[in-house]
Design an enzyme around this catalytic site. Structure first.
Site, PDB file in Angstrom:
ATOM      1  N   ASP A   1      29.171  23.270   2.476  1.00  0.00           N
ATOM      2  CA  ASP A   1      30.085  24.130   1.545  1.00  0.00           C
ATOM      3  C   ASP A   1      29.637  24.721   0.656  1.00  0.00           C
ATOM      4  O   ASP A   1      29.785  25.833   0.083  1.00  0.00           O
ATOM      5  CB  ASP A   1      31.223  23.028   1.037  1.00  0.00           C
ATOM      6  CG  ASP A   1      32.072  22.501   2.107  1.00  0.00           C
ATOM      7  OD1 ASP A   1      32.288  22.897   3.067  1.00  0.00           O
ATOM      8  OD2 ASP A   1      32.602  21.281   1.957  1.00  0.00           O
TER       9      ASP A   1
ATOM     10  N   HIS B   1      40.035  23.347   2.973  1.00  0.00           N
ATOM     11  CA  HIS B   1      39.817  22.904   4.032  1.00  0.00           C
ATOM     12  C   HIS B   1      39.686  21.444   4.023  1.00  0.00           C
ATOM     13  O   HIS B   1      39.675  20.679   2.993  1.00  0.00           O
ATOM     14  CB  HIS B   1      38.442  23.399   4.668  1.00  0.00           C
ATOM     15  CG  HIS B   1      37.155  22.999   4.050  1.00  0.00           C
ATOM     16  ND1 HIS B   1      36.626  23.355   2.665  1.00  0.00           N
ATOM     17  CD2 HIS B   1      36.140  22.101   4.317  1.00  0.00           C
ATOM     18  CE1 HIS B   1      35.638  22.630   2.255  1.00  0.00           C
ATOM     19  NE2 HIS B   1      35.380  22.088   3.200  1.00  0.00           N
TER      20      HIS B   1
ATOM     21  N   GLU C   1      38.314  20.057  11.400  1.00  0.00           N
ATOM     22  CA  GLU C   1      38.869  20.630  10.173  1.00  0.00           C
ATOM     23  C   GLU C   1      39.562  21.757  10.217  1.00  0.00           C
ATOM     24  O   GLU C   1      39.748  22.347  11.216  1.00  0.00           O
ATOM     25  CB  GLU C   1      37.284  21.291   9.550  1.00  0.00           C
ATOM     26  CG  GLU C   1      36.296  20.135   9.026  1.00  0.00           C
ATOM     27  CD  GLU C   1      35.223  20.523   8.243  1.00  0.00           C
ATOM     28  OE1 GLU C   1      35.515  21.650   7.769  1.00  0.00           O
ATOM     29  OE2 GLU C   1      34.378  19.800   7.824  1.00  0.00           O
TER      30      GLU C   1
ATOM     31  N   HIS D   1      38.485  17.627   5.381  1.00  0.00           N
ATOM     32  CA  HIS D   1      37.282  16.666   5.741  1.00  0.00           C
ATOM     33  C   HIS D   1      37.607  15.446   6.639  1.00  0.00           C
ATOM     34  O   HIS D   1      38.058  14.489   6.108  1.00  0.00           O
ATOM     35  CB  HIS D   1      36.348  16.159   4.480  1.00  0.00           C
ATOM     36  CG  HIS D   1      35.373  17.291   3.876  1.00  0.00           C
ATOM     37  ND1 HIS D   1      34.809  17.117   2.766  1.00  0.00           N
ATOM     38  CD2 HIS D   1      35.302  18.544   4.401  1.00  0.00           C
ATOM     39  CE1 HIS D   1      34.074  18.106   2.723  1.00  0.00           C
ATOM     40  NE2 HIS D   1      34.266  18.996   3.386  1.00  0.00           N
TER      41      HIS D   1
HETATM   42 ZN   LIG Z   1      33.315  20.936   3.602  1.00  0.00          ZN
END
Ligand SMILES: [Zn+2]
Length: 156
Positions: free
Chosen positions: A94, A81, A22, A83
């Site tokens: 999250d 961010h 990530e 995935h």
């Molecule tokens: Zn996430």
């Protein structure tokens, strides 16, 4: 939220470059009636144990970005961010992370990315009242590479 095409591309390229981990970054801009992103600042993912499924932004990175944003009369309006190999929507992790912070109205862009380099972004706003993310329309301003933009190209 409003974001320029070049910034969406920067987020997608960052996600591809960091795959299969990530990646994360900070969205800088203005939040009036609508959040407008003026800059995208990539930061290192400080997660050590499970960087493929988690991310962590270092507090010192946040402080630095906050200081720099204020010099341009902007503020931190959210985060992004990636995935890797997961859908472009916030995970339960999250949600929990957002719920632990002061996060009402904070924008989160989540970009899914796969091994073939396909990337798809979505935007979300965390609401303290419901302790949940709401999907937020992503208004991309300006032309995007290899992608049609609503209302900008006639269908033929
Ligand atoms: Zn996430």
């Amino acid at each position: 939220m409003k974001i320029r095409g070049e910034h969406v591309l920067a987020i997608e390229d960052h996600a591809r470059g960091g795959y299969p981990d990530e990646v994360c970054g900070v969205l800088v801009g203005q939040s009036a009636a609508e959040v407008t992103v003026e800059a995208v600042v990539p930061v290192a993912n400080r997660e050590r144990d499970a960087p493929r499924v988690r991310y962590q932004v270092a507090p010192e990175d946040l402080l630095r970005i906050q200081r720099e944003s204020r010099e341009s009369r902007l503020d931190i309006v959210g985060f992004y961010h990636s995935h890797p190999e997961h859908p472009a929507r916030p995970s339960e992790t999250d949600r929990r992370m957002a719920a632990e912070g002061i996060s009402d109205g904070v924008v989160h862009v989540v970009v899914s990315v796969d091994g073939a380099g396909r990337a798809a972004p979505s935007a979300w706003v965390f609401r303290d009242a419901t302790q949940a993310f709401e999907e937020e329309p992503l208004a991309v301003v300006g032309r995007r590479r290899e992608q049609e933009e609503d209302g900008c190209r006639s269908k033929s």
